[in-house]
Structures are given as structure tokens and as C-alpha cells.
Design an enzyme around this catalytic site. Structure first.
Site, PDB file in Angstrom:
ATOM      1  N   LYS A  65      23.594  87.458-145.878  1.00 30.50           N
ATOM      2  CA  LYS A  65      22.141  87.226-145.978  1.00 30.50           C
ATOM      3  C   LYS A  65      21.366  88.328-145.248  1.00 30.50           C
ATOM      4  O   LYS A  65      20.407  88.877-145.775  1.00 30.50           O
ATOM      5  CB  LYS A  65      21.767  85.845-145.390  1.00 30.50           C
ATOM      6  CG  LYS A  65      22.481  84.677-146.070  1.00 30.50           C
ATOM      7  CD  LYS A  65      22.097  83.331-145.478  1.00 30.50           C
ATOM      8  CE  LYS A  65      22.494  83.109-144.044  1.00 30.50           C
ATOM      9  NZ  LYS A  65      23.961  83.088-143.800  1.00 30.50           N
ATOM     10  N   ARG A  99      17.933  74.933-143.781  1.00 35.46           N
ATOM     11  CA  ARG A  99      19.335  74.783-143.453  1.00 35.46           C
ATOM     12  C   ARG A  99      19.826  73.369-143.747  1.00 35.46           C
ATOM     13  O   ARG A  99      20.999  73.084-143.601  1.00 35.46           O
ATOM     14  CB  ARG A  99      19.412  75.046-141.967  1.00 35.46           C
ATOM     15  CG  ARG A  99      20.649  75.570-141.370  1.00 35.46           C
ATOM     16  CD  ARG A  99      20.997  76.933-141.782  1.00 35.46           C
ATOM     17  NE  ARG A  99      21.934  77.516-140.872  1.00 35.46           N
ATOM     18  CZ  ARG A  99      21.834  78.762-140.432  1.00 35.46           C
ATOM     19  NH1 ARG A  99      20.855  79.539-140.800  1.00 35.46           N
ATOM     20  NH2 ARG A  99      22.764  79.234-139.638  1.00 35.46           N
ATOM     21  N   ARG A 104      32.402  91.404-137.254  1.00 31.33           N
ATOM     22  CA  ARG A 104      31.004  91.870-137.262  1.00 31.33           C
ATOM     23  C   ARG A 104      30.576  92.439-135.900  1.00 31.33           C
ATOM     24  O   ARG A 104      30.938  91.925-134.856  1.00 31.33           O
ATOM     25  CB  ARG A 104      30.075  90.713-137.629  1.00 31.33           C
ATOM     26  CG  ARG A 104      28.590  91.102-137.489  1.00 31.33           C
ATOM     27  CD  ARG A 104      27.678  90.117-138.122  1.00 31.33           C
ATOM     28  NE  ARG A 104      27.845  88.766-137.615  1.00 31.33           N
ATOM     29  CZ  ARG A 104      27.234  87.712-138.135  1.00 31.33           C
ATOM     30  NH1 ARG A 104      26.424  87.868-139.171  1.00 31.33           N
ATOM     31  NH2 ARG A 104      27.427  86.516-137.635  1.00 31.33           N
ATOM     32  N   ARG A 152      28.285  89.005-131.614  1.00 31.46           N
ATOM     33  CA  ARG A 152      27.507  87.791-131.370  1.00 31.46           C
ATOM     34  C   ARG A 152      28.368  86.738-130.676  1.00 31.46           C
ATOM     35  O   ARG A 152      29.539  86.597-130.998  1.00 31.46           O
ATOM     36  CB  ARG A 152      26.972  87.238-132.705  1.00 31.46           C
ATOM     37  CG  ARG A 152      25.568  87.722-133.001  1.00 31.46           C
ATOM     38  CD  ARG A 152      25.102  87.380-134.391  1.00 31.46           C
ATOM     39  NE  ARG A 152      25.255  85.992-134.803  1.00 31.46           N
ATOM     40  CZ  ARG A 152      24.828  85.522-135.961  1.00 31.46           C
ATOM     41  NH1 ARG A 152      24.196  86.334-136.806  1.00 31.46           N
ATOM     42  NH2 ARG A 152      25.008  84.279-136.285  1.00 31.46           N
ATOM     43  N   ARG A 184      30.707  76.539-137.379  1.00 28.16           N
ATOM     44  CA  ARG A 184      29.543  76.933-138.200  1.00 28.16           C
ATOM     45  C   ARG A 184      29.830  76.725-139.693  1.00 28.16           C
ATOM     46  O   ARG A 184      28.946  76.295-140.441  1.00 28.16           O
ATOM     47  CB  ARG A 184      29.182  78.389-137.925  1.00 28.16           C
ATOM     48  CG  ARG A 184      28.519  78.583-136.555  1.00 28.16           C
ATOM     49  CD  ARG A 184      28.585  80.013-136.098  1.00 28.16           C
ATOM     50  NE  ARG A 184      27.889  80.926-136.982  1.00 28.16           N
ATOM     51  CZ  ARG A 184      28.183  82.229-137.091  1.00 28.16           C
ATOM     52  NH1 ARG A 184      29.161  82.752-136.382  1.00 28.16           N
ATOM     53  NH2 ARG A 184      27.486  82.987-137.891  1.00 28.16           N
TER      54      ARG A 184
HETATM   55  P1  AP5 Z   1      25.720  89.370-142.457  1.00 31.97           P
HETATM   56  O1  AP5 Z   1      24.830  90.056-143.411  1.00 31.97           O
HETATM   57  O2  AP5 Z   1      25.487  89.529-141.017  1.00 31.97           O
HETATM   58  O3  AP5 Z   1      25.894  87.813-142.856  1.00 31.97           O
HETATM   59  P2  AP5 Z   1      24.879  86.591-142.743  1.00 31.97           P
HETATM   60  O4  AP5 Z   1      24.936  85.826-144.025  1.00 31.97           O
HETATM   61  O5  AP5 Z   1      23.555  87.064-142.280  1.00 31.97           O
HETATM   62  O6  AP5 Z   1      25.647  85.717-141.640  1.00 31.97           O
HETATM   63  P3  AP5 Z   1      25.119  85.031-140.310  1.00 31.97           P
HETATM   64  O7  AP5 Z   1      26.330  84.826-139.441  1.00 31.97           O
HETATM   65  O8  AP5 Z   1      23.969  85.750-139.732  1.00 31.97           O
HETATM   66  O9  AP5 Z   1      24.680  83.648-140.853  1.00 31.97           O
HETATM   67  P4  AP5 Z   1      24.464  82.365-140.071  1.00 31.97           P
HETATM   68  O10 AP5 Z   1      23.787  81.579-141.108  1.00 31.97           O
HETATM   69  O11 AP5 Z   1      25.655  81.740-139.475  1.00 31.97           O
HETATM   70  O12 AP5 Z   1      23.672  82.835-138.757  1.00 31.97           O
HETATM   71  P5  AP5 Z   1      22.152  82.726-138.353  1.00 31.97           P
HETATM   72  O13 AP5 Z   1      21.838  83.897-137.545  1.00 31.97           O
HETATM   73  O14 AP5 Z   1      21.301  82.375-139.507  1.00 31.97           O
HETATM   74  O15 AP5 Z   1      27.222  89.889-142.799  1.00 31.97           O
HETATM   75  C1  AP5 Z   1      28.341  89.423-142.072  1.00 31.97           C
HETATM   76  C2  AP5 Z   1      29.365  90.555-141.906  1.00 31.97           C
HETATM   77  O16 AP5 Z   1      29.896  90.917-143.176  1.00 31.97           O
HETATM   78  C3  AP5 Z   1      28.789  91.859-141.317  1.00 31.97           C
HETATM   79  O17 AP5 Z   1      29.749  92.410-140.472  1.00 31.97           O
HETATM   80  C4  AP5 Z   1      28.571  92.751-142.544  1.00 31.97           C
HETATM   81  O18 AP5 Z   1      28.698  94.137-142.229  1.00 31.97           O
HETATM   82  C5  AP5 Z   1      29.696  92.289-143.468  1.00 31.97           C
HETATM   83  N1  AP5 Z   1      29.332  92.374-144.884  1.00 31.97           N
HETATM   84  C6  AP5 Z   1      28.137  92.054-145.452  1.00 31.97           C
HETATM   85  N2  AP5 Z   1      28.175  92.253-146.779  1.00 31.97           N
HETATM   86  C7  AP5 Z   1      29.438  92.695-147.061  1.00 31.97           C
HETATM   87  C8  AP5 Z   1      30.099  93.084-148.269  1.00 31.97           C
HETATM   88  N3  AP5 Z   1      29.469  93.016-149.453  1.00 31.97           N
HETATM   89  N4  AP5 Z   1      31.400  93.470-148.192  1.00 31.97           N
HETATM   90  C9  AP5 Z   1      32.055  93.520-146.983  1.00 31.97           C
HETATM   91  N5  AP5 Z   1      31.467  93.182-145.809  1.00 31.97           N
HETATM   92  C10 AP5 Z   1      30.186  92.774-145.844  1.00 31.97           C
HETATM   93  O19 AP5 Z   1      22.174  81.417-137.400  1.00 31.97           O
HETATM   94  C11 AP5 Z   1      22.795  81.422-136.145  1.00 31.97           C
HETATM   95  C12 AP5 Z   1      22.555  80.106-135.437  1.00 31.97           C
HETATM   96  O20 AP5 Z   1      21.150  79.929-135.216  1.00 31.97           O
HETATM   97  C13 AP5 Z   1      22.986  78.829-136.189  1.00 31.97           C
HETATM   98  O21 AP5 Z   1      24.349  78.537-135.995  1.00 31.97           O
HETATM   99  C14 AP5 Z   1      22.052  77.777-135.596  1.00 31.97           C
HETATM  100  O22 AP5 Z   1      22.505  77.361-134.328  1.00 31.97           O
HETATM  101  C15 AP5 Z   1      20.759  78.564-135.409  1.00 31.97           C
HETATM  102  N6  AP5 Z   1      19.881  78.480-136.595  1.00 31.97           N
HETATM  103  C16 AP5 Z   1      19.494  79.518-137.409  1.00 31.97           C
HETATM  104  N7  AP5 Z   1      18.693  79.066-138.385  1.00 31.97           N
HETATM  105  C17 AP5 Z   1      18.554  77.731-138.183  1.00 31.97           C
HETATM  106  C18 AP5 Z   1      17.859  76.703-138.883  1.00 31.97           C
HETATM  107  N8  AP5 Z   1      17.130  76.972-139.995  1.00 31.97           N
HETATM  108  N9  AP5 Z   1      17.949  75.454-138.411  1.00 31.97           N
HETATM  109  C19 AP5 Z   1      18.666  75.155-137.290  1.00 31.97           C
HETATM  110  N10 AP5 Z   1      19.371  76.083-136.604  1.00 31.97           N
HETATM  111  C20 AP5 Z   1      19.303  77.351-137.039  1.00 31.97           C
HETATM  112 MG    MG Z   2      22.389  86.762-140.525  1.00 28.44          MG
END
Ligand code: AP5
Ligand code: MG
Length: 214
Positions: A14, A89, A128, A161, A172
């Protein structure tokens, strides 16, 4: 310009795709994870409340996140479109988002679901590295920086992270299956869901998203 939700499991790409979509459409990314991590770093009241939930891999309580997003959507730059990354979410957040958008006279144009299998998600999350400066994500194998620990884009320091540890990754992914995955049906029912295969090069996936947005 489109109002988009990017839906996908942790590690689906994402954040990575948001970078390309910002360049493509000139619209802001609203990443609830990035905003929450900034609040934790700065030890704000919100950050202090959110930290324990994030460290455990659990969702932060809805009321904290909903208010945060509602405030951000009122900003001027969201009038030309926006990319929601990591929000909604769960169903309650999706319902709240509808209320917020109705008040602003806006609507979601599409929910893009980036689909990646679990084995690949774990590989991506465990390798990552993220830039402390600009937030860009790298991967030790799939997208390695030229110098280990240094961001290619801004020279900032790369870090792992806290929630990218093995046990927290598992949690997660469970939380995603239980709470977030039902949003696929929710947006399918509204005729807004577009699935995109999240495997392949980053640019080829962006092309598929742009095509899905029509
Ligand atoms: P990346 O692009 O970083 O993936 P992502 O989908 O953004 O994954 P996240 O871990 O950020 O998602 P998340 O939903 O768990 O975390 P968030 O920060 O929202 O890519 C991942 C890796 O893959 C990278 O190394 C990249 O280089 C590689 N990659 C990408 N594309 C690729 C490809 N095509 N081929 C190969 N490699 C590739 O949330 C974190 C925490 O915050 C949650 O656990 C929760 O506690 C809280 N939170 C956030 N939003 C909410 C909400 N709405 N409600 C309640 N709690 C929330
Ligand atoms: Mg992200």
C-alpha cells in the site's frame, strides 16, 4: 482526480504503491500508520495512547483513528482527490468514513484491493527497512538500497519497524483476516471494489491500479 481507498494486508504494498500514485495523480496519501507512527515518535497524547496497540499488532481504537482521518480529509489538498492507505480497517471505520465524506459532499470512487499471498507478505515484512526521513520503504532483498542503512532518495537513516518482528507480523496478519478482510465484501456490495494482483514489479502493479481506476 480520484478518491481512492488502498486495501490490502500488511506488506501488500500500500505504501509503496501510494508513492507512485502520488506521482501519477498529484493527490495526497493519507496513511493512518504513518500518521500514528509520527505521533508515537513525537510522544503526543494520541501517540502515547496508540503505542501499546501498535506494538502488539492490534488495531488502535476506532475513535482515535476516525477523528484523525476526518480532520485530515478536511484539508484543502484533499479537494483534488486522496489516497487512503490503511483506513478504513474494519466495518465500523468504513461506516464512519461514509458519514465524514457525506458531510464533506464527497464520495469514494474506488477501493483497490492489492492481493498478495501470505508467504510473500511475511517475506516482505521481515525484510522491510523504512527511511526515518522520507518514509520510503526498501527491502533487503527485493528492493535493496545502494548503501545498507541509508535511504537512496533522501540520505536518511533506514530502520526496521518495531511491528515487523516475526510474532507481531503473525498477529497483524490475523487481525487483517478477522477485521479488515470483510471490507472486501463491504465494498463489493457497493460496486466499488477492484482487485489487483500485488505480485510482480512495483511499476507493473501501479499500471494495473491505474487501469483499474479507468
Ligand atoms: P509496503 O509498501 O511497506 O507495504 P504496506 O502494504 O504499506 O504494509 P504495512 O506494513 O505498512 O501495512 P500495515 O497495514 O500493517 O501497516 P500500517 O502502517 O498501516 O511494502 C512492504 C515491503 O514489501 C517493503 O519492504 C517493500 O519494499 C516491499 N515491496 C512492496 N512492493 C513489492 C513488490 N511488488 N515486490 C517485492 N517487494 C515489494 O499500520 C501499522 C499499525 O498502525 C497497525 O498495526 C495498527 O496498530 C495501527 N493502525 C494503522 N491504521 C489503523 C486504523 N485505520 N485503525 C486502527 N489502527 C490502525
Ligand atoms: Mg504501509
Amino acid at each position: 482526480m480520484p478518491n481512492i481507498i488502498l486495501l490490502g494486508a500488511p506488506g501488500a504494498g500500500k505504501g509503496t504503491q501510494s508513492k507512485n500514485l502520488i506521482a501519477q495523480y498529484g493527490i495526497p496519501q493519507i496513511s493512518t500508520g504513518d500518521i500514528l507512527r509520527a505521533n508515537v515518535r513525537n510522544k503526543t497524547e494520541l501517540g502515547v495512547k496508540a503505542k501499546d496497540f501498535m506494538d502488539k499488532g492490534a488495531l488502535v481504537p476506532n475513535e482515535l483513528v476516525v477523528e484523525m482521518v476526518a480532520g485530515r480529509l478536511e484539508d484543502e489538498d484533499c479537494n483534488k482527490g486522496f489516497i487512503l492507505d490503511g483506513f478504513p480497517r474494519n466495518i465500523a471505520q468504513a461506516d464512519e468514513l461514509k458519514v465524514t465524506l457525506d458531510k464533506l459532499g464527497k464520495d469514494i470512487d474506488a477501493t483497490i484491493g492489492i492481493e498478495v499471498d501470505k508467504k510473500e507478505l511475511v517475506r516482505r515484512l521481515s525484510g522491510r527497512r523504512v527511511c526515518r526521513g522520507c518514509g520510503e520503504a526498501f527491502h533487503v532483498i527485493f528492493n535493496p538500497p545502494v548503501n545498507i542503512d541509508v535511504c537512496d532518495s533522501c540520505g536518511g537513516e533506514l530502520y526496521q519497524r518495531d511491528d515487523d518482528k516475526e510474532e507481531t507480523i503473525e498477529k497483524r496478519l490475523e487481525v487483517y483476516d478477522e477485521e479488515t478482510h470483510p471490507l472486501i465484501e463491504y465494498y463489493k456490495d457497493k460496486g466499488l471494489y477492484r482487485a489487483v494482483a500485488g505480485i510482480g514489479s512495483v511499476d507493473s502493479i501501479t499500471e494495473a491500479i491505474v487501469k483499474a481506476l479507468g
